[in-house]
Design a protein around this motif. Sequence first.
Motif, PDB file in Angstrom:
ATOM      1  N   SER A 200       0.822  -1.151  -0.442  1.00 49.90           N
ATOM      2  CA  SER A 200      -0.514   0.147  -0.130  1.00 49.90           C
ATOM      3  C   SER A 200       1.061   1.022  -0.134  1.00 49.90           C
ATOM      4  N   GLN A 201       1.931   1.527   0.402  1.00 53.47           N
ATOM      5  CA  GLN A 201       2.808   2.200   0.552  1.00 53.47           C
ATOM      6  C   GLN A 201       3.353   2.803  -0.788  1.00 53.47           C
ATOM      7  N   GLN A 202       4.174   1.584  -1.601  1.00 58.39           N
ATOM      8  CA  GLN A 202       4.372   1.845  -3.241  1.00 58.39           C
ATOM      9  C   GLN A 202       3.592   2.411  -3.752  1.00 58.39           C
ATOM     10  N   LEU A 203       1.781   1.581  -3.529  1.00 63.83           N
ATOM     11  CA  LEU A 203       0.460   1.730  -4.329  1.00 63.83           C
ATOM     12  C   LEU A 203       0.518   3.186  -4.403  1.00 63.83           C
ATOM     13  N   ALA A 204       0.834   4.501  -2.935  1.00 61.74           N
ATOM     14  CA  ALA A 204       0.253   4.714  -2.557  1.00 61.74           C
ATOM     15  C   ALA A 204       1.171   6.393  -3.812  1.00 61.74           C
ATOM     16  N   THR A 205       2.287   6.112  -2.986  1.00 64.63           N
ATOM     17  CA  THR A 205       3.843   7.056  -4.403  1.00 64.63           C
ATOM     18  C   THR A 205       4.017   6.474  -5.225  1.00 64.63           C
ATOM     19  N   ALA A 206       2.843   5.313  -5.914  1.00 65.61           N
ATOM     20  CA  ALA A 206       3.492   5.283  -7.456  1.00 65.61           C
ATOM     21  C   ALA A 206       2.041   6.356  -7.340  1.00 65.61           C
ATOM     22  N   LYS A 207       1.063   6.007  -6.892  1.00 67.14           N
ATOM     23  CA  LYS A 207      -0.370   6.978  -8.139  1.00 67.14           C
ATOM     24  C   LYS A 207      -0.194   8.567  -7.524  1.00 67.14           C
ATOM     25  N   GLY A 208       0.944   8.526  -6.506  1.00 71.74           N
ATOM     26  CA  GLY A 208       0.819  10.090  -6.904  1.00 71.74           C
ATOM     27  C   GLY A 208       1.813  10.624  -7.724  1.00 71.74           C
ATOM     28  N   THR A 209       2.722   9.834  -8.134  1.00 75.36           N
ATOM     29  CA  THR A 209       3.950  10.259  -9.329  1.00 75.36           C
ATOM     30  C   THR A 209       3.173  10.148 -10.475  1.00 75.36           C
ATOM     31  N   GLY A 210       2.232   9.151 -10.258  1.00 77.60           N
ATOM     32  CA  GLY A 210       1.241   9.216 -11.950  1.00 77.60           C
ATOM     33  C   GLY A 210       2.418   7.774 -12.490  1.00 77.60           C
ATOM     34  N   THR A 211       3.084   6.913 -12.071  1.00 75.02           N
ATOM     35  CA  THR A 211       3.644   6.311 -12.575  1.00 75.02           C
ATOM     36  C   THR A 211       2.499   4.578 -12.851  1.00 75.02           C
ATOM     37  N   PHE A 212       1.662   4.602 -11.832  1.00 70.54           N
ATOM     38  CA  PHE A 212       0.869   3.795 -12.234  1.00 70.54           C
ATOM     39  C   PHE A 212      -0.373   4.007 -12.005  1.00 70.54           C
ATOM     40  N   ASP A 213      -0.958   3.385 -13.058  1.00 74.67           N
ATOM     41  CA  ASP A 213      -2.675   3.655 -13.515  1.00 74.67           C
ATOM     42  C   ASP A 213      -2.987   2.652 -12.628  1.00 74.67           C
ATOM     43  N   GLU A 214      -4.269   2.557 -11.442  1.00 74.40           N
ATOM     44  CA  GLU A 214      -4.983   1.785 -11.224  1.00 74.40           C
ATOM     45  C   GLU A 214      -5.852   1.605 -11.697  1.00 74.40           C
ATOM     46  N   SER A 215      -6.060   1.642 -12.868  1.00 76.77           N
ATOM     47  CA  SER A 215      -7.475   1.271 -13.223  1.00 76.77           C
ATOM     48  C   SER A 215      -7.061  -0.187 -14.536  1.00 76.77           C
ATOM     49  N   LYS A 216      -6.149   0.155 -14.473  1.00 79.10           N
ATOM     50  CA  LYS A 216      -5.453  -1.003 -15.903  1.00 79.10           C
ATOM     51  C   LYS A 216      -4.729  -2.376 -15.080  1.00 79.10           C
ATOM     52  N   PHE A 217      -5.254  -2.260 -13.804  1.00 80.00           N
ATOM     53  CA  PHE A 217      -4.696  -3.363 -12.752  1.00 80.00           C
ATOM     54  C   PHE A 217      -5.393  -3.757 -11.537  1.00 80.00           C
ATOM     55  N   ARG A 218      -5.130  -5.013 -11.433  1.00 80.71           N
ATOM     56  CA  ARG A 218      -6.406  -5.244 -10.431  1.00 80.71           C
ATOM     57  C   ARG A 218      -6.270  -6.324  -9.350  1.00 80.71           C
ATOM     58  N   GLN A 219      -6.016  -5.637  -7.417  1.00 77.90           N
ATOM     59  CA  GLN A 219      -5.318  -6.580  -6.644  1.00 77.90           C
ATOM     60  C   GLN A 219      -6.333  -8.070  -6.410  1.00 77.90           C
ATOM     61  N   ILE A 220      -5.381  -8.743  -6.738  1.00 76.13           N
ATOM     62  CA  ILE A 220      -6.156 -10.471  -5.997  1.00 76.13           C
ATOM     63  C   ILE A 220      -5.659 -10.465  -4.568  1.00 76.13           C
ATOM     64  N   TRP A 221      -4.935 -10.517  -3.604  1.00 78.76           N
ATOM     65  CA  TRP A 221      -5.166 -10.559  -2.205  1.00 78.76           C
ATOM     66  C   TRP A 221      -4.144  -9.824  -1.852  1.00 78.76           C
ATOM     67  N   LYS A 222      -4.771  -9.600  -0.098  1.00 81.87           N
ATOM     68  CA  LYS A 222      -4.136  -8.420   0.540  1.00 81.87           C
ATOM     69  C   LYS A 222      -4.131  -9.001   1.886  1.00 81.87           C
ATOM     70  N   SER A 223      -3.057  -8.151   2.753  1.00 82.71           N
ATOM     71  CA  SER A 223      -2.615  -9.479   3.648  1.00 82.71           C
ATOM     72  C   SER A 223      -2.922  -8.603   5.423  1.00 82.71           C
ATOM     73  N   GLU A 224      -3.091  -8.555   6.020  1.00 83.53           N
ATOM     74  CA  GLU A 224      -3.443  -7.996   7.544  1.00 83.53           C
ATOM     75  C   GLU A 224      -2.580  -7.110   7.433  1.00 83.53           C
ATOM     76  N   PRO A 225      -3.217  -5.950   8.203  1.00 82.72           N
ATOM     77  CA  PRO A 225      -2.376  -4.856   8.041  1.00 82.72           C
ATOM     78  C   PRO A 225      -0.796  -5.155   8.495  1.00 82.72           C
ATOM     79  N   ILE A 226       0.206  -4.374   8.094  1.00 78.52           N
ATOM     80  CA  ILE A 226       1.794  -4.874   9.087  1.00 78.52           C
ATOM     81  C   ILE A 226       1.725  -3.575   9.770  1.00 78.52           C
TER      82      ILE A 226
END
Length: 294
Positions: free
Chosen positions: A197-223
Amino acid sequence: MRTLGVVLAAALALTACGTTNSASSGGDCPNGKVRFGVEPYEDPAKLKPAYEVLAKALATKLGCEVELQVVDDYAAEVLAMRNGKLEIAQFGPLGYVFASQKAKAEPMVSFADGSGKLTSYTAGIWVAKDSPARTIEDLAGKSLALSSVGSASGDALPRYGLKKHNVADVKLDYAGGHPEAMLSLINGKVDAAEINSQQLATAKGTGTFDESKFRQIWKSEPIPNDPITVRGDLDPAFKDKVRKALLELSPADVEKVGAFLDVTPPGPLVQVNNDTYKVLFDLATTLGLQEEDV
């Protein structure tokens, strides 16, 4: 698995990223300075200016020089602290487990939000939007890009997720870091990738990741977020001094670092202890991880 020679070479390749002087060096600080290690969980060129702000503020609070170092990897940082080459260090949560066991690292503080609550993040596995994979079970026989060996969210937790869901025959590709794992998916080199989730936020903020083109299929418990630790064999009075100085830093002092850890808005640092990271100790036990796996 790393050989001892590789780990030693990594430790000798510590990158000194800068020295921050206070009004007066020496005093109660070991050898007249404090060496502060940081793992390269993001591009070191981006991490350096953010941590220099924190290091400068810490130097002012301590009244001594703070030398910032970005190490090569998890193993190098653990070994550097064990060999007495670091007084304080920020570890990833899983890296801390082994640093506590092998380098006498003691957790002091971690990153809080604007309300003063300890922050956390999650590991995740993502696929392209047009991928037939809908769940983690669908990764059998496919390729998965991971970050680097020893990363909690980029290695251990995704592998734990695969084990928990009885998913076999997955080709694991260690890309070398969180940004690199994400890029492997973006560039179509793998079927899936870990993106926390940290990398996701950074990448979305800099425009390097377009979330609409991808899908999350697994997520862990909070760390729980990364601890800043002190070497346990140092004088107790000095350890107390460092902890107090860190707790007195303002949100502005840690804001730039917090941005990489998805801490928005940032609060002051908050005190943590071994119990805070019990879930990571349990994870290491469940996966049978050893020091050489980090």
